[in-house]
Design an enzyme around this catalytic site. Structure first.
Site, PDB file in Angstrom:
ATOM      1  N   ASP A 114       1.178  -8.816  18.979  1.00  0.00           N
ATOM      2  CA  ASP A 114       0.862  -8.673  20.415  1.00  0.00           C
ATOM      3  C   ASP A 114      -0.232  -7.646  20.709  1.00  0.00           C
ATOM      4  OD1 ASP A 114       2.978 -10.430  20.820  1.00  0.00           O
ATOM      5  OD2 ASP A 114       4.430  -8.827  21.151  1.00  0.00           O
TER       6      ASP A 114
ATOM      7  N   HIS B 224       6.165 -19.580  17.552  1.00  0.00           N
ATOM      8  CA  HIS B 224       6.316 -18.695  16.390  1.00  0.00           C
ATOM      9  C   HIS B 224       5.359 -18.994  15.242  1.00  0.00           C
ATOM     10  CE1 HIS B 224       9.882 -17.530  18.584  1.00  0.00           C
ATOM     11  NE2 HIS B 224       9.945 -16.475  17.806  1.00  0.00           N
TER      12      HIS B 224
ATOM     13  N   VAL C  63       4.047   1.591  -1.073  1.00  0.00           N
ATOM     14  CA  VAL C  63       4.771   1.752  -2.350  1.00  0.00           C
ATOM     15  C   VAL C  63       3.826   2.273  -3.438  1.00  0.00           C
ATOM     16  CG1 VAL C  63       5.919   0.470  -4.216  1.00  0.00           C
ATOM     17  CG2 VAL C  63       6.540   0.037  -1.821  1.00  0.00           C
TER      18      VAL C  63
ATOM     19  N   MET D  24       1.480 -16.482  22.460  1.00  0.00           N
ATOM     20  CA  MET D  24       2.456 -15.386  22.592  1.00  0.00           C
ATOM     21  C   MET D  24       1.787 -14.130  23.131  1.00  0.00           C
ATOM     22  SD  MET D  24       5.095 -15.481  19.428  1.00  0.00           S
ATOM     23  CE  MET D  24       6.622 -16.398  19.572  1.00  0.00           C
TER      24      MET D  24
ATOM     25  N   ARG E 106      -8.838 -29.030  21.118  1.00  0.00           N
ATOM     26  CA  ARG E 106     -10.136 -29.263  21.771  1.00  0.00           C
ATOM     27  C   ARG E 106     -10.703 -30.626  21.374  1.00  0.00           C
ATOM     28  NH1 ARG E 106     -12.929 -27.236  25.976  1.00  0.00           N
ATOM     29  NH2 ARG E 106     -13.015 -25.085  25.248  1.00  0.00           N
TER      30      ARG E 106
ATOM     31  N   ALA F 277       0.836  -1.211   0.000  1.00  0.00           N
ATOM     32  CA  ALA F 277       0.000   0.000   0.000  1.00  0.00           C
ATOM     33  C   ALA F 277       0.871   1.261   0.000  1.00  0.00           C
ATOM     34  CB  ALA F 277      -0.915  -0.016   1.226  1.00  0.00           C
TER      35      ALA F 277
ATOM     36  N   ARG G 143       4.057 -11.416  24.559  1.00  0.00           N
ATOM     37  CA  ARG G 143       5.056 -10.715  25.388  1.00  0.00           C
ATOM     38  C   ARG G 143       4.465 -10.454  26.772  1.00  0.00           C
ATOM     39  NH1 ARG G 143       8.534  -5.583  23.538  1.00  0.00           N
ATOM     40  NH2 ARG G 143       6.442  -4.783  23.181  1.00  0.00           N
TER      41      ARG G 143
ATOM     42  N   ALA H 100     -12.461 -21.156  25.857  1.00  0.00           N
ATOM     43  CA  ALA H 100     -11.589 -21.801  26.853  1.00  0.00           C
ATOM     44  C   ALA H 100     -12.231 -21.777  28.240  1.00  0.00           C
ATOM     45  CB  ALA H 100     -10.240 -21.082  26.883  1.00  0.00           C
ATOM     46  N   GLU H 101     -11.960 -22.814  29.010  1.00  0.00           N
ATOM     47  CA  GLU H 101     -12.500 -22.860  30.379  1.00  0.00           C
ATOM     48  C   GLU H 101     -11.760 -21.858  31.264  1.00  0.00           C
ATOM     49  OE1 GLU H 101     -12.217 -25.647  28.441  1.00  0.00           O
ATOM     50  OE2 GLU H 101     -14.400 -25.711  28.348  1.00  0.00           O
TER      51      GLU H 101
HETATM   52  O1  F6P Z   1       6.489  -9.218  19.639  1.00  0.00           O
HETATM   53  C1  F6P Z   1       6.144 -10.357  18.932  1.00  0.00           C
HETATM   54  C2  F6P Z   1       6.652 -11.597  19.645  1.00  0.00           C
HETATM   55  O2  F6P Z   1       6.315 -12.727  18.861  1.00  0.00           O
HETATM   56  C3  F6P Z   1       6.180 -11.773  21.080  1.00  0.00           C
HETATM   57  O3  F6P Z   1       4.885 -12.292  21.179  1.00  0.00           O
HETATM   58  C4  F6P Z   1       7.234 -12.673  21.643  1.00  0.00           C
HETATM   59  O4  F6P Z   1       7.386 -12.470  23.034  1.00  0.00           O
HETATM   60  C5  F6P Z   1       8.475 -12.225  20.925  1.00  0.00           C
HETATM   61  O5  F6P Z   1       8.050 -11.554  19.754  1.00  0.00           O
HETATM   62  C6  F6P Z   1       9.422 -13.336  20.533  1.00  0.00           C
HETATM   63  O6  F6P Z   1      10.524 -12.746  19.953  1.00  0.00           O
HETATM   64  P1  F6P Z   1      11.672 -13.521  19.199  1.00  0.00           P
HETATM   65  O7  F6P Z   1      11.145 -14.018  17.898  1.00  0.00           O
HETATM   66  O8  F6P Z   1      12.748 -12.502  19.015  1.00  0.00           O
HETATM   67  O9  F6P Z   1      12.067 -14.662  20.091  1.00  0.00           O
END
Ligand code: F6P
Length: 321
Positions: free
Chosen positions: A128, A252, A24, A170, A155, A22, A172, A187-188
């Site tokens: 996040d 990841h 570019v 994830m 589940r 978008a 953070r 989720a419970e």
């Molecule tokens: O900020 C995105 C994130 O995936 C977080 O949820 C996680 O804590 C962090 O990055 C993991 O970072 P890295 O890939 O550097 O281990």
């Protein structure tokens, strides 16, 4: 504004490519030259960039990751390297810089801005959603959907085999991903960093669920929600009762994959507006779309009115063609 640059920084998020596209296309449609620095802020320090034309961002709106790659640049934390970056921006005649990234990337952009003549705007992108005031961030919706696809499968086996599962997501230090995954998965229990967990009460809650006919429970554990993560939560629960527990860390995989429709549209809106914001002379701002609230709308008003499509969104198609 004659020439701008874009980069993607920090943890990658699905939809970054849609934002690059978008940016570019909008730049070129407004006769503004556009380059992309590779590897986040590292690319400005190393003078590592690509010059874009319209075709260079073809066929990427649906792709996860970032064609520009990302980094969490440690060098950029040092003033001397930020000065190297500024010198490179000057030599390349960059009037405006668009940083696509999260909170850490925003801090980097603010520090650069203090010494730079280049105007700088930020497009918020992180799975996040841990940035105040800006609403959803690019990648968040896709990450929830990815987590839900996995949790739905867990589940199935949890219910069939009557086993309780801890699923780590994830986020953070922020509970947003956990909360939405928890709601979406039914989720419970959902544990997030913002709320202290009372392990005795938690054990009682799960026992009650299992004793009243529930076949296996799902406990969503957001990153940072329990000290030392899923294994220590499982051990703490086992001290309170004879639980049959399994742990899955989604990790990841939540950062990858094709962006959802929501993220593609958000990335396009924010990307187009980032360029227009620079063109209007602004600097040091985040392009944001804060979330709409729940409202009570008169039902008579709805049935008697003609529905309107959003022509502003329709125009974005032209802007990014
Ligand atoms: O900020 C995105 C994130 O995936 C977080 O949820 C996680 O804590 C962090 O990055 C993991 O970072 P890295 O890939 O550097 O281990």
């Amino acid at each position: 504004m004659k020439k701008i640059a874009v980069l993607t920084s920090g943890g990658d998020a699905p939809g970054m490519n849609a934002a690059i596209r978008a940016i570019v296309r909008t730049s070129l449609n407004h006769k503004i030259g556009i380059i992309g620095f590779r590897n986040g802020f590292e690319g400005i320090i190393d003078n590592d960039y690509v010059t874009f034309d319209k075709r260079s961002v073809g066929n990427i709106i649906q792709r996860g990751g970032s064609i520009l790659h990302t980094s969490r640049s440690l060098r950029f934390l040092e003033k001397k390297y930020r000065q190297v970056a500024e010198n490179n921006l000057r030599a390349l005649c960059i009037d405006g810089l668009i940083v696509i990234g999260g909170e850490g990337s925003t801090k980097g952009a603010i520090e650069l801005s203090k010494i730079s003549k280049t105007k700088c705007v930020i497009v918020p992108a992180t799975i996040d959603k841990d940035m105040a005031f800006v609403g959803s961030t690019i990648g968040f919706d896709t990450a929830i959907n990815t987590a839900l696809t996995a949790i739905d499968k867990i589940r199935d086996t949890a219910t069939t085999a009557n086993v309780t599962h801890i699923v780590e997501v994830m986020g953070r230090n922020c509970g947003w991903l956990g909360i939405l995954a928890g709601i979406g998965a039914g989720a419970e229990v959902t544990i997030i960093p913002e709320v202290r967990t009372n392990i005795t009460k938690l054990a009682q809650k799960i026992k009650h669920q299992l004793n009243t006919g529930k076949k296996g429970c799902i406990i969503i554990l957001a990153e940072g929600g329990f000290s030392k993560g899923g294994t220590s939560l499982a051990n703490a629960l086992k001290e309170k009762g004879n639980f049959d527990l399994r742990i899955t860390t989604l990790g990841h995989m939540q950062r990858g994959g094709s962006p959802s429709a929501v993220d593609r549209v958000l990335a396009t809106e924010l990307g187009v507006n980032a360029v227009l914001t620079l063109k209007d002379g602004f600097s040091d701002v985040i392009i944001a779309k804060p979330v709409a609230t729940i409202e009570k709308v008169d039902s008579n008003k709805v049935v008697n009115a003609k529905v309107k499509v959003d022509m502003y969104l329709h125009d974005l198609i032209e802007n990014t063609a």
